[in-house]
Design an enzyme around this catalytic site. Structure first.
Site, PDB file in Angstrom:
ATOM      1  N   LYS A 127     162.286  18.658  36.071  1.00 28.14           N
ATOM      2  CA  LYS A 127     161.942  19.982  36.623  1.00 28.14           C
ATOM      3  C   LYS A 127     161.688  19.946  38.130  1.00 28.14           C
ATOM      4  O   LYS A 127     161.948  20.913  38.834  1.00 28.14           O
ATOM      5  CB  LYS A 127     160.732  20.562  35.893  1.00 28.14           C
ATOM      6  CG  LYS A 127     161.064  20.934  34.450  1.00 28.14           C
ATOM      7  CD  LYS A 127     159.887  21.512  33.715  1.00 28.14           C
ATOM      8  CE  LYS A 127     160.252  21.656  32.239  1.00 28.14           C
ATOM      9  NZ  LYS A 127     159.175  22.202  31.430  1.00 28.14           N
ATOM     10  N   ASP A 180     158.029  28.731  32.420  1.00 31.63           N
ATOM     11  CA  ASP A 180     156.979  28.071  31.627  1.00 31.63           C
ATOM     12  C   ASP A 180     155.618  28.715  31.910  1.00 31.63           C
ATOM     13  O   ASP A 180     154.805  28.896  30.995  1.00 31.63           O
ATOM     14  CB  ASP A 180     156.854  26.582  32.000  1.00 31.63           C
ATOM     15  CG  ASP A 180     158.010  25.750  31.468  1.00 31.63           C
ATOM     16  OD1 ASP A 180     158.597  26.128  30.446  1.00 31.63           O
ATOM     17  OD2 ASP A 180     158.318  24.717  32.097  1.00 31.63           O
TER      18      ASP A 180
END
Ligand code: NDP
Length: 245
Positions: A45, A81
């Site tokens: 990420k 997220d």
């Protein structure tokens, strides 16, 4: 999750997966596969953040990207997220203080969105070397050596302890003490009962695994994949059906 939405809405799209061994190859892999969008997961990420031409929304403050959209050949990075997690914890009711176990990409996303929503996050990580980001951004952040017991409304496991092993994210005695002073707990790992969740159950606290977060981050990512043309309230129930399979 995504394919069920595409199929139900009769869209000519397909969500598949690719193992990326080297994070620095993300851009070339994305373009070589002629993708219009992608989700990025552990451990890429932060590499995804660097690979983008432009970062939008909360991903800028987090420094980690889990969703990339190809906008006319430019890679636009988002982090779903964070808001996915925020939706997932709404059912716990009002919260003021949270303890985040772990200091990786997910912990950054959660700390940012919690603070943005007036919930004070404290970070506790096994090793001190990942604490710089948090301390330099004004968070209280401790390693196992420097942490002292306190009370929190919510205990969050963002470590990968329990993902493919039988480890607790912190010392068992400390965890029991923390849980006895807490109101609720969540593990972002989904689809299994982790050792962390077993301890939470023993402490008889309200808890969740990571399924609701998985769903909500997916709903937001799918909304971006479809250029925001389909409302999230349309996507959510369809995506939820896929959890039954
Ligand atoms: P990272 O690799 O960035 O960070 C992992 C963290 O876990 C580090 O802080 C590391 O500590 C800690 N850790 C690893 N093993 C142990 C252990 N045995 N004991 C204690 N601490 C440990 O991972 P991410 O933040 O990207 O992801 C973490 C988890 O979140 C994964 O399990 C992932 O599947 C899940 N996730 C779930 C989502 C959902 O939708 N439900 C969304 C995103 C992630 P150290 O610094 O000491 O190495």
């Amino acid at each position: 999750m995504h394919n069920h939405v595409f199929k139900t809405l009769s869209l000519n799209a397909c969500y598949t997966r690719t193992q990326l061994l080297d994070g620095s190859k993300l851009r070339e892999t994305f373009f070589a596969k002629a993708l219009s969008g992608a989700n990025i997961t552990v451990p890429h990420k932060e590499a995804a953040f660097k690979a983008c031409d432009e970062i939008r929304g909360i991903a800028q403050a987090i420094g980690a990207v889990n969703t990339i959209i190809n906008e006319n050949g430019r890679l636009i990075g988002y982090n779903t997220d964070a808001d996915g997690f925020l939706s997932a914890i709404q059912s716990f009711g009002p919260l003021q203080h949270a303890l985040i176990l772990g200091a990786g990409g997910t912990a950054k996303a959660l700390a940012t969105v919690l603070r943005n929503n007036d919930i004070v996050p404290v970070i506790l990580n096994r090793s001190p070397n990942r604490l710089d980001y948090f301390q330099s951004n004004g968070y209280e952040a401790y390693s196992w050596e420097t942490f002292t017991l306190n009370s929190y409304d919510l205990i969050i496991n963002t470590t990968s302890a329990g993902l493919s092993d039988d480890n607790l994210p912190i010392d068992g005695v400390l965890l029991a003490q923390l849980l006895s002073r807490s109101r609720c707990a969540i593990d972002v790992i989904y689809g299994k009962e982790t050792p962390f969740l077993r301890e939470v159950k023993n402490a008889a606290l309200p808890y969740k695994d990571g399924s609701d977060m998985l769903l909500e981050q997916g709903v937001l990512a799918n909304h971006l994949f479809m250029n925001r043309t389909v409302p999230t309230d349309t996507i959510r129930p369809i995506m939820q059906e896929s959890f039954l399979y």
